[in-house]
Scaffold this active site. Structure first.
Site, short mmCIF file in Angstrom:
data_model
loop_
_atom_site.label_atom_id
_atom_site.label_comp_id
_atom_site.label_asym_id
_atom_site.label_seq_id
_atom_site.Cartn_x
_atom_site.Cartn_y
_atom_site.Cartn_z
N SER A 137 -8.80 -36.94 8.28
CA SER A 137 -10.14 -37.42 8.62
C SER A 137 -11.19 -36.73 7.77
CB SER A 137 -10.43 -37.13 10.10
OG SER A 137 -11.78 -37.35 10.41
N TYR A 194 -11.15 -32.06 17.25
CA TYR A 194 -10.51 -33.19 16.56
C TYR A 194 -10.32 -32.86 15.07
CZ TYR A 194 -10.13 -37.70 14.19
OH TYR A 194 -9.73 -38.74 13.37
#
Length: 350
Positions: free
Chosen positions: A142, A167
């Site tokens: 990501s 995350y």
């Protein structure tokens, strides 16, 4: 090629599976179909792949009613035994792991879900590849890994040691875990740092869906950081094209890797990291204006301060992906938004 694609009830993996099936690959789809957001959207994606939700059972392979080269199985990545058994029985040529617990802000509220899915789940994938001679693994990282880094565009040679959400930390961990298995077991691993992806069947917790839903239902849209934000919005079809290029070209050891001055995106092991995005950030206000024009309604805007765990701007340097695979997104924002809205109006009957 026989490919395991994890997360096929999700946004990106659904589109990837569809493209692979149409070109003739054999695809085994996998998902736990959790309730992070409305499961009806997940079932709708699976239905487009020919998977009947009424036939779903845990750990049971379901044949697609639409594609003879597709099967689906409902498994949680954290279910070690079920993952190992699937790999043992299916003899995959390649794995693309796109399943994960997504969402920056949700990780603040439910941190354990990210450890189970993104750490333990990824560990299961790595071990299953190791013990079943699967040497071609690609996976979702990501743009969130860039964290506090303010040097833009984000380069894959940048260090990513200051994440601002759990995350992001799990995705950084995935990259490090993958390198270990590339080094120890010669597994080709390629991590893709996704930037903001949008398009038909998109996630309802992301800006395009949130904004369209609010505008069409006469509600305020939440504009964080008072609109002073930008994102490297990338249309889903362009993202899928890049993923397939990576699947078709497993990572190789780089002979130019300098251990005394290491580039974090390459290695003496068959390991690679790429940014995958549009290489053209769009301001949040421009994005909203494009959406307003396509819908034909002016948005009611509620300007708010910055959210915890968020970043002001993302901007992908995709030069390595361009140089290695001639990757170049070609969908204009206005065209992508138009395609998204055609789907949205039909799906939600707006």
């Amino acid at each position: 090629m026989k490919i395991l694609v994890t997360g096929t009830a999700g946004f990106i993996a659904y589109h990837l599976a569809l493209k692979l099936l149409k070109r003739g690959d054999t695809v085994i789809g996998l998902d736990n179909i959790n309730d992070y957001y409305n499961v009806n959207l997940k079932y709708a994606r699976l239905n487009k792949l020919g998977i009947d939700k009424n036939e779903l059972e845990d750990n049971k392979l379901i044949n697609s009613k639409t594609y003879s080269n597709h099967k689906f199985i409902k498994i949680d990545l954290a279910d070690t035994n079920s993952i190992y058994n699937l790999f043992k029985n299916e003899n995959f040529d390649a794995v693309c792991n796109l399943a994960a617990q997504a969402g920056v802000r949700y990780s603040i509220e439910n941190p354990h879900a990210y450890i189970d899915s993104n750490i333990k789940g990824f560990m299961n994938i790595l071990e299953a590849c190791r013990h079943n001679n699967v040497s071609n693994l690609s996976y979702a990282s990501s743009s969130s890994v860039y964290g506090l880094n303010k040097s833009q565009p984000f380069k894959i040679s940048d260090h990513t040691d200051h994440p601002v959400s759990l995350y992001a930390a799990t995705k950084k961990s995935n990259e490090m875990m993958a390198h270990t298995y590339s080094h120890l077991y010669n597994i080709s691993t390629t991590g893709l740092r996704f930037f903001t992806v949008y398009g038909p069947y998109g996630r309802p917790d992301m800006a395009p869906m949130l904004f369209a839903d609010a505008i069409l239902n006469d509600r305020d849209i939440k504009v964080f950081n008072h609109g002073n934000m930008s994102r490297d919005f990338t249309y889903i079809a362009d993202i899928v094209d890049g993923i397939i290029k990576v699947i078709d070209n497993p990572a190789k050891a780089n002979k130019n890797f300098d251990a005394s001055n290491p580039n974090p995106s390459i290695s003496s092991a068959p390991y690679r990291i790429y940014n995958i995005g549009n290489n053209a950030p769009v301001s949040l206000m421009e994005f909203i204006e494009t959406l307003e024009k396509s819908i034909g309604i002016k948005a009611k805007k509620n300007f708010l301060s910055m959210q915890d765990g968020d970043v002001v701007s993302t901007y992908a340097d995709t030069s390595d992906l361009i140089n290695d695979f001639e990757y170049k997104p070609n969908t204009k924002l206005s065209s992508g938004i138009e395609q998204f809205l055609i789907w949205y109006r039909e799906f939600y009957k707006k």
